[in-house]
Design a protein around this motif. Sequence first.
Motif, PDB file in Angstrom:
ATOM      1  N   ILE A 174       4.257   5.684  -6.224  1.00  0.00           N
ATOM      2  CA  ILE A 174       3.804   5.599  -7.323  1.00  0.00           C
ATOM      3  C   ILE A 174       3.324   6.447  -7.916  1.00  0.00           C
ATOM      4  O   ILE A 174       2.409   6.916  -9.305  1.00  0.00           O
ATOM      5  CB  ILE A 174       3.408   3.915  -7.957  1.00  0.00           C
ATOM      6  CG1 ILE A 174       4.767   3.073  -7.667  1.00  0.00           C
ATOM      7  CG2 ILE A 174       2.897   3.891  -9.832  1.00  0.00           C
ATOM      8  CD1 ILE A 174       4.538   1.472  -8.163  1.00  0.00           C
ATOM      9  N   GLU A 175       2.044   6.340  -6.982  1.00  0.00           N
ATOM     10  CA  GLU A 175       0.211   7.330  -7.624  1.00  0.00           C
ATOM     11  C   GLU A 175       1.623   8.800  -7.489  1.00  0.00           C
ATOM     12  O   GLU A 175       0.648   9.917  -8.519  1.00  0.00           O
ATOM     13  CB  GLU A 175       0.031   7.351  -6.015  1.00  0.00           C
ATOM     14  CG  GLU A 175      -1.524   6.178  -6.386  1.00  0.00           C
ATOM     15  CD  GLU A 175      -2.263   5.965  -5.518  1.00  0.00           C
ATOM     16  OE1 GLU A 175      -2.433   6.666  -4.394  1.00  0.00           O
ATOM     17  OE2 GLU A 175      -2.980   4.735  -5.188  1.00  0.00           O
ATOM     18  N   SER A 230       0.437  -1.408  -0.083  1.00  0.00           N
ATOM     19  CA  SER A 230      -0.019   0.154   0.137  1.00  0.00           C
ATOM     20  C   SER A 230       0.892   0.830  -0.123  1.00  0.00           C
ATOM     21  O   SER A 230       0.523   2.483  -0.421  1.00  0.00           O
ATOM     22  CB  SER A 230      -1.143   0.123   1.117  1.00  0.00           C
ATOM     23  OG  SER A 230      -0.131  -0.058   2.011  1.00  0.00           O
ATOM     24  N   ALA A 231       2.018   1.259   0.918  1.00  0.00           N
ATOM     25  CA  ALA A 231       3.069   2.448   0.694  1.00  0.00           C
ATOM     26  C   ALA A 231       3.609   2.561  -0.640  1.00  0.00           C
ATOM     27  O   ALA A 231       3.478   3.673  -0.922  1.00  0.00           O
ATOM     28  CB  ALA A 231       3.917   2.371   2.085  1.00  0.00           C
ATOM     29  N   LEU A 232       3.772   1.285  -0.842  1.00  0.00           N
ATOM     30  CA  LEU A 232       4.251   1.791  -2.591  1.00  0.00           C
ATOM     31  C   LEU A 232       3.626   2.232  -3.652  1.00  0.00           C
ATOM     32  O   LEU A 232       3.945   2.601  -4.317  1.00  0.00           O
ATOM     33  CB  LEU A 232       4.788   0.274  -2.966  1.00  0.00           C
ATOM     34  CG  LEU A 232       6.489  -0.314  -2.011  1.00  0.00           C
ATOM     35  CD1 LEU A 232       6.575  -2.171  -2.530  1.00  0.00           C
ATOM     36  CD2 LEU A 232       7.099   0.975  -2.442  1.00  0.00           C
ATOM     37  N   GLN A 233       2.250   1.895  -3.352  1.00  0.00           N
ATOM     38  CA  GLN A 233       1.622   2.190  -4.050  1.00  0.00           C
ATOM     39  C   GLN A 233       0.857   3.820  -4.585  1.00  0.00           C
ATOM     40  O   GLN A 233       1.015   4.500  -5.413  1.00  0.00           O
ATOM     41  CB  GLN A 233      -0.198   1.515  -4.501  1.00  0.00           C
ATOM     42  CG  GLN A 233      -1.462   2.219  -5.040  1.00  0.00           C
ATOM     43  CD  GLN A 233      -1.048   1.698  -6.818  1.00  0.00           C
ATOM     44  OE1 GLN A 233      -0.218   0.387  -6.793  1.00  0.00           O
ATOM     45  NE2 GLN A 233      -0.886   2.570  -7.526  1.00  0.00           N
ATOM     46  N   LYS A 234       0.982   4.247  -3.100  1.00  0.00           N
ATOM     47  CA  LYS A 234       0.984   5.634  -2.693  1.00  0.00           C
ATOM     48  C   LYS A 234       2.383   6.509  -3.445  1.00  0.00           C
ATOM     49  O   LYS A 234       2.187   7.408  -4.109  1.00  0.00           O
ATOM     50  CB  LYS A 234       0.917   6.247  -1.437  1.00  0.00           C
ATOM     51  CG  LYS A 234      -0.286   5.354  -0.799  1.00  0.00           C
ATOM     52  CD  LYS A 234      -0.106   5.996   0.307  1.00  0.00           C
ATOM     53  CE  LYS A 234      -1.593   5.761   0.716  1.00  0.00           C
ATOM     54  NZ  LYS A 234      -2.204   5.906   2.621  1.00  0.00           N
ATOM     55  N   LEU A 293       3.664  -6.168  -8.265  1.00  0.00           N
ATOM     56  CA  LEU A 293       4.298  -5.619  -8.208  1.00  0.00           C
ATOM     57  C   LEU A 293       4.746  -4.792  -9.111  1.00  0.00           C
ATOM     58  O   LEU A 293       4.969  -3.378  -9.890  1.00  0.00           O
ATOM     59  CB  LEU A 293       6.000  -5.472  -7.889  1.00  0.00           C
ATOM     60  CG  LEU A 293       5.949  -6.100  -6.153  1.00  0.00           C
ATOM     61  CD1 LEU A 293       7.077  -6.150  -5.410  1.00  0.00           C
ATOM     62  CD2 LEU A 293       5.445  -5.184  -5.067  1.00  0.00           C
ATOM     63  N   LYS A 294       5.516  -5.773 -10.434  1.00  0.00           N
ATOM     64  CA  LYS A 294       4.833  -5.280 -11.972  1.00  0.00           C
ATOM     65  C   LYS A 294       4.062  -4.539 -12.201  1.00  0.00           C
ATOM     66  O   LYS A 294       3.936  -3.574 -13.022  1.00  0.00           O
ATOM     67  CB  LYS A 294       5.504  -6.652 -13.175  1.00  0.00           C
ATOM     68  CG  LYS A 294       6.342  -6.487 -14.346  1.00  0.00           C
ATOM     69  CD  LYS A 294       7.031  -5.784 -14.649  1.00  0.00           C
ATOM     70  CE  LYS A 294       7.249  -5.698 -16.734  1.00  0.00           C
ATOM     71  NZ  LYS A 294       8.500  -5.192 -16.702  1.00  0.00           N
ATOM     72  N   ASP A 295       3.222  -5.034 -12.370  1.00  0.00           N
ATOM     73  CA  ASP A 295       1.583  -4.914 -12.360  1.00  0.00           C
ATOM     74  C   ASP A 295       1.330  -3.307 -12.201  1.00  0.00           C
ATOM     75  O   ASP A 295       0.495  -2.922 -12.385  1.00  0.00           O
ATOM     76  CB  ASP A 295       0.173  -5.888 -12.377  1.00  0.00           C
ATOM     77  CG  ASP A 295       0.464  -6.579 -12.940  1.00  0.00           C
ATOM     78  OD1 ASP A 295       1.350  -7.152 -14.164  1.00  0.00           O
ATOM     79  OD2 ASP A 295      -0.267  -8.213 -12.646  1.00  0.00           O
ATOM     80  N   MET A 296       1.730  -3.451 -10.895  1.00  0.00           N
ATOM     81  CA  MET A 296       1.768  -1.810 -10.481  1.00  0.00           C
ATOM     82  C   MET A 296       2.464  -0.613 -11.026  1.00  0.00           C
ATOM     83  O   MET A 296       2.090   0.353 -10.852  1.00  0.00           O
ATOM     84  CB  MET A 296       2.051  -1.680  -8.578  1.00  0.00           C
ATOM     85  CG  MET A 296       1.012  -2.422  -7.761  1.00  0.00           C
ATOM     86  SD  MET A 296       2.286  -3.125  -6.019  1.00  0.00           S
ATOM     87  CE  MET A 296       2.483  -0.857  -5.837  1.00  0.00           C
ATOM     88  N   GLY A 297       3.474  -0.737 -11.689  1.00  0.00           N
ATOM     89  CA  GLY A 297       4.088   0.106 -12.606  1.00  0.00           C
ATOM     90  C   GLY A 297       5.965   0.034 -11.887  1.00  0.00           C
ATOM     91  O   GLY A 297       6.276   0.542 -12.148  1.00  0.00           O
ATOM     92  N   ILE A 298       6.132  -1.092 -11.293  1.00  0.00           N
ATOM     93  CA  ILE A 298       7.163  -0.471 -10.223  1.00  0.00           C
ATOM     94  C   ILE A 298       8.071  -1.207 -11.136  1.00  0.00           C
ATOM     95  O   ILE A 298       7.911  -2.526 -12.681  1.00  0.00           O
ATOM     96  CB  ILE A 298       7.792  -1.674  -9.279  1.00  0.00           C
ATOM     97  CG1 ILE A 298       6.939  -0.862  -8.054  1.00  0.00           C
ATOM     98  CG2 ILE A 298       9.107  -2.064  -8.956  1.00  0.00           C
ATOM     99  CD1 ILE A 298       7.104  -1.491  -6.745  1.00  0.00           C
ATOM    100  N   ILE A 299       9.727  -0.663 -11.674  1.00  0.00           N
ATOM    101  CA  ILE A 299      10.741  -0.902 -12.850  1.00  0.00           C
ATOM    102  C   ILE A 299      10.878  -1.575 -12.750  1.00  0.00           C
ATOM    103  O   ILE A 299      12.445  -2.338 -11.656  1.00  0.00           O
ATOM    104  CB  ILE A 299      10.827  -0.091 -13.240  1.00  0.00           C
ATOM    105  CG1 ILE A 299       9.817   1.359 -13.567  1.00  0.00           C
ATOM    106  CG2 ILE A 299      12.453   0.144 -14.305  1.00  0.00           C
ATOM    107  CD1 ILE A 299      10.483   2.866 -13.693  1.00  0.00           C
TER     108      ILE A 299
END
Length: 324
Positions: free
Chosen positions: A253-254, A247-251, A283-289
């Motif tokens: 990325i946002e 959840s913190a990683l998603q924020k 993680l990849k689908d979330m947008g992490i490179i």
Amino acid sequence: MKKVLIIHTGGTISMLQDEQTGSVLPANVHPLSGVSDLLIDIAEIDEEIIYSLPSPQITPAHMLELAVFIAGKRADYDGIVITHGTDTLEETAYFLDLVMDTEKPIIITGAMRSSNEIGSDALYNLIAAVRTAVSENAANQGVLVVMNDEVHTAANVTKTSTSNIATFQSPQFGPIGLVTSDMVLFHHKTLPRPLYKNVNKISKKVYLLKAFAGMDQEVIQAIHLLKPDGLVIEGMGQGNLPKQTVSALQKVIEDEIPIVLVSRCYQGIVQPTYGYDGGGKQLKDMGIIFTNGLTGPKARIKLLIALEYTKQHSLIDDFFKNGV
């Protein structure tokens, strides 16, 4: 006879051991400065001292200054040798490899033991580096690291031991060459590598974080509050993180802050294999490179350079897909 410029930047190779305390400290006069008489049969030598810094004090800004300095000198020489402290040697080598557009050999070397310690490797490594710099086969190979009779690529080499003189190794693929008593023998050629020219500043803030068992969102939230320009995470295994971090990683990325994932393993590459919460696929689908085999410190160097070009996620993703 070929002409080589030796550029000194500091590090153990420039230090001496205090005989009374045993501590290793910078010398008033570089102990390897003026040894050209020992190299006279190899090349015509010029020397420049641009830094006298322990390598933990070397920053990406210093690396850029070094690249600019070399660019201004390389036309006058057949090869460049850089002496450097070993703690951040691999980062400087990789930085130069990414930004230096040159066919001429650029060789980095250092020492694990200062010049007056028993068993010092300082002078020997310097001689081996100069010999490599004048080797015809060292041309068009990118920036190379020469230590302990081995030749390594900047992308693959890493320091593996705190004190052993055989510390620099390339765990994935091994060295690409050997320095023997009578020749420099290359047994591999490097692949064409991406170059990122015209970098004239390093101004971004990128943090490096290592994943651990029980890791939660707090440390990521704390880094987020610092308003970074980018974040590199050394994930577990093939590229997985504890689900409490998601959840913190998603924020992050946002907020359009790029996150680059490497593995804390020293061999292999990250892959979007696992579909559970915190798994690589999520993680990849979330947008992490995802990287292509880089270590955390080198991925940070590459992200710092990428961010001077663009903040666009897809372009930064391409940076990390485009070789190492």
